[in-house]
Every structure is written in structure tokens, then in C-alpha cells.
Design a protein around this motif. Structure first.
Motif, PDB file in Angstrom:
ATOM      1  N   LYS A 109      15.008 107.280  -5.168  1.00 22.25           N
ATOM      2  CA  LYS A 109      15.829 108.488  -5.155  1.00 22.25           C
ATOM      3  C   LYS A 109      15.177 109.536  -4.246  1.00 22.25           C
ATOM      4  O   LYS A 109      13.972 109.790  -4.334  1.00 22.25           O
ATOM      5  N   VAL A 110      15.990 110.135  -3.397  1.00 20.89           N
ATOM      6  CA  VAL A 110      15.505 111.150  -2.463  1.00 20.89           C
ATOM      7  C   VAL A 110      15.241 112.451  -3.213  1.00 20.89           C
ATOM      8  O   VAL A 110      16.020 112.848  -4.082  1.00 20.89           O
ATOM      9  N   ILE A 111      14.146 113.095  -2.878  1.00 17.43           N
ATOM     10  CA  ILE A 111      13.819 114.399  -3.444  1.00 17.43           C
ATOM     11  C   ILE A 111      14.355 115.450  -2.466  1.00 17.43           C
ATOM     12  O   ILE A 111      13.716 115.765  -1.459  1.00 17.43           O
ATOM     13  N   GLU A 112      15.540 115.943  -2.763  1.00 20.96           N
ATOM     14  CA  GLU A 112      16.255 116.852  -1.856  1.00 20.96           C
ATOM     15  C   GLU A 112      15.444 118.116  -1.558  1.00 20.96           C
ATOM     16  O   GLU A 112      15.469 118.616  -0.433  1.00 20.96           O
ATOM     17  N   LYS A 113      14.751 118.627  -2.542  1.00 22.62           N
ATOM     18  CA  LYS A 113      13.951 119.847  -2.361  1.00 22.62           C
ATOM     19  C   LYS A 113      12.899 119.650  -1.267  1.00 22.62           C
ATOM     20  O   LYS A 113      12.661 120.544  -0.448  1.00 22.62           O
ATOM     21  N   SER A 114      12.311 118.472  -1.221  1.00 25.12           N
ATOM     22  CA  SER A 114      11.303 118.171  -0.204  1.00 25.12           C
ATOM     23  C   SER A 114      11.933 118.092   1.177  1.00 25.12           C
ATOM     24  O   SER A 114      11.351 118.564   2.158  1.00 25.12           O
ATOM     25  N   LEU A 115      13.121 117.482   1.260  1.00 26.15           N
ATOM     26  CA  LEU A 115      13.815 117.410   2.548  1.00 26.15           C
ATOM     27  C   LEU A 115      14.156 118.813   3.045  1.00 26.15           C
ATOM     28  O   LEU A 115      13.978 119.119   4.227  1.00 26.15           O
ATOM     29  N   ARG A 116      14.657 119.664   2.150  1.00 28.60           N
ATOM     30  CA  ARG A 116      14.988 121.039   2.546  1.00 28.60           C
ATOM     31  C   ARG A 116      13.747 121.780   3.028  1.00 28.60           C
ATOM     32  O   ARG A 116      13.798 122.497   4.028  1.00 28.60           O
ATOM     33  N   ARG A 117      12.651 121.590   2.322  1.00 31.02           N
ATOM     34  CA  ARG A 117      11.403 122.270   2.692  1.00 31.02           C
ATOM     35  C   ARG A 117      10.965 121.901   4.109  1.00 31.02           C
ATOM     36  O   ARG A 117      10.442 122.720   4.843  1.00 31.02           O
ATOM     37  N   GLU A 118      11.196 120.658   4.506  1.00 33.07           N
ATOM     38  CA  GLU A 118      10.800 120.188   5.835  1.00 33.07           C
ATOM     39  C   GLU A 118      11.932 120.247   6.853  1.00 33.07           C
ATOM     40  O   GLU A 118      11.761 119.817   7.989  1.00 33.07           O
ATOM     41  N   LEU A 119      13.086 120.766   6.435  1.00 34.48           N
ATOM     42  CA  LEU A 119      14.262 120.836   7.312  1.00 34.48           C
ATOM     43  C   LEU A 119      14.595 119.458   7.893  1.00 34.48           C
ATOM     44  O   LEU A 119      14.921 119.312   9.061  1.00 34.48           O
ATOM     45  N   MET A 120      14.511 118.470   7.032  1.00 35.86           N
ATOM     46  CA  MET A 120      14.787 117.095   7.419  1.00 35.86           C
ATOM     47  C   MET A 120      16.098 116.668   6.769  1.00 35.86           C
ATOM     48  O   MET A 120      16.306 116.890   5.581  1.00 35.86           O
ATOM     49  N   THR A 121      16.961 116.058   7.556  1.00 37.19           N
ATOM     50  CA  THR A 121      18.223 115.587   6.992  1.00 37.19           C
ATOM     51  C   THR A 121      18.035 114.214   6.358  1.00 37.19           C
ATOM     52  O   THR A 121      17.079 113.501   6.650  1.00 37.19           O
ATOM     53  N   TYR A 122      18.982 113.872   5.511  1.00 37.69           N
ATOM     54  CA  TYR A 122      18.998 112.551   4.889  1.00 37.69           C
ATOM     55  C   TYR A 122      19.028 111.471   5.965  1.00 37.69           C
ATOM     56  O   TYR A 122      18.320 110.473   5.893  1.00 37.69           O
ATOM     57  N   ASP A 123      19.854 111.693   6.987  1.00 36.72           N
ATOM     58  CA  ASP A 123      19.974 110.725   8.082  1.00 36.72           C
ATOM     59  C   ASP A 123      18.656 110.557   8.835  1.00 36.72           C
ATOM     60  O   ASP A 123      18.301 109.444   9.235  1.00 36.72           O
ATOM     61  N   ASP A 124      17.924 111.677   9.052  1.00 37.86           N
ATOM     62  CA  ASP A 124      16.604 111.593   9.700  1.00 37.86           C
ATOM     63  C   ASP A 124      15.665 110.702   8.885  1.00 37.86           C
ATOM     64  O   ASP A 124      14.951 109.865   9.433  1.00 37.86           O
ATOM     65  N   LEU A 125      15.691 110.900   7.576  1.00 39.02           N
ATOM     66  CA  LEU A 125      14.817 110.126   6.690  1.00 39.02           C
ATOM     67  C   LEU A 125      15.168 108.642   6.755  1.00 39.02           C
ATOM     68  O   LEU A 125      14.283 107.794   6.917  1.00 39.02           O
TER      69      LEU A 125
END
Length: 174
Positions: A109-125
């Protein structure tokens, strides 16, 4: 020819300018986020070239002597070595200069808060995982964005997947 080695700017000023610029860029890179520099795109390369050109004049105060360039470059290299040494010897300096690993996936499961913190999109990941030979988020047991912006991931082994699926089914029946 003799002007190549004659400083037009005081030595202390050159060293001070180089130090200020070094620490400004270090802080800027820390604030921008590790994901931005994990993979250098053509845009990133252009940005780095423009930044280096924009600070060149500030670095030497308009002093175009060879010695001014050598003093500035030597100061930057020395500061780099000192910061590396500081990171090696001090956890506090290491925490300031290099962020720790940031967990971005746990138990598939993706940790959305971490993605937002790094300005990384789901697609980038997902793209970065595919580059590692991982087919999807659900295959990942745990993944981190490392301090250098790279993604490290541990995937489930087939037996782990079966065990997790069985545990999930058991929870549903209770």
C-alpha cells in the motif's frame, strides 16, 4: 599573462562568497527534496547548468583571474570534504545535510503522505519500480525513497504472498 595569478578581489571575500553559495545550494537541494535528484532528466541538467552560470559571477566577484577561480573551486571542494567528514562523525550533521530514508510503500500500500512530502506522483513511483523490475505496488512489501532520491524496495516472495493472502482470508472469516 601575469594578471592570471593576481587577485582583483581580496582572498577572504572569495572564500566567504564560495562558502555562502555552497551552503545556500546545500540548503536549497535539501529543501527541494531527494526525489528531484534521484534521476537526472534533461530538464534537471539544464537547470544545473543555468544555476552554475548564474552564480559564477557571484562566486568570484567579477574577478576573472585564474587564481580567483582556483581559490573558489578549492573552497568549494574543501567545504565538501568538511561536510562529508562532519556527516561521518556527527549524526546531527548527517540529519541536517542528508535526509533519512522515507517509507513510501508498506505491505503493498502506498503511503500517500510520503509521496506528497516528496512531490512525487503515483505514476512516478510506479515508473521507478518498473525500472527495478517490479511489476506493481502490490508486489512490494516495503519501499523507501533513499537520501539520494533512489527507490529501494523489498518484494514479497511467493510464499509470503500466499501466507499474506491466507491471513487476509482468515481475517474475513472471523
Amino acid at each position: 599573462m601575469s594578471d592570471l595569478f593576481v587577485l582583483q578581489t581580496p582572498l577572504f571575500e572569495l572564500v566567504f562568497r564560495a562558502a555562502v553559495i555552497y551552503f545556500f545550494l546545500l540548503l536549497a537541494m535539501r529543501l527541494i527534496g531527494r526525489h528531484e535528484f534521484g534521476q537526472l532528466t534533461p530538464f534537471d541538467l539544464i537547470l544545473l547548468l543555468i544555476i552554475s552560470e548564474s552564480i559564477a559571477e557571484a562566486l568570484t566577484a567579477g574577478d576573472d583571474s585564474l587564481l580567483a577561480g582556483l581559490v573558489s573551486a578549492s573552497t568549494l571542494l574543501l567545504l565538501s570534504v568538511l561536510v562529508s567528514l562532519g556527516q561521518y562523525k556527527s549524526q546531527r550533521i548527517r540529519n541536517i545535510v542528508s535526509p533519512g530514508a522515507l517509507k513510501v510503500i508498506e505491505d503493498g500500500k502506498v503511503i500517500e503522505k510520503s509521496l506528497r512530502r516528496e512531490l512525487m506522483t503515483y505514476d512516478d513511483l510506479v515508473e521507478r519500480l518498473r525500472a527495478r523490475g517490479i511489476g506493481g505496488i502490490e508486489e512490494v512489501r516495503i519501499a523507501y525513497i533513499e537520501s539520494d532520491g533512489d527507490i529501494s524496495a523489498l518484494t514479497y516472495r511467493e510464499t509470503d504472498r500466499r501466507r499474506a493472502a491466507a491471513a487476509e482470508e482468515e481475517k474475513k472469516t472471523e
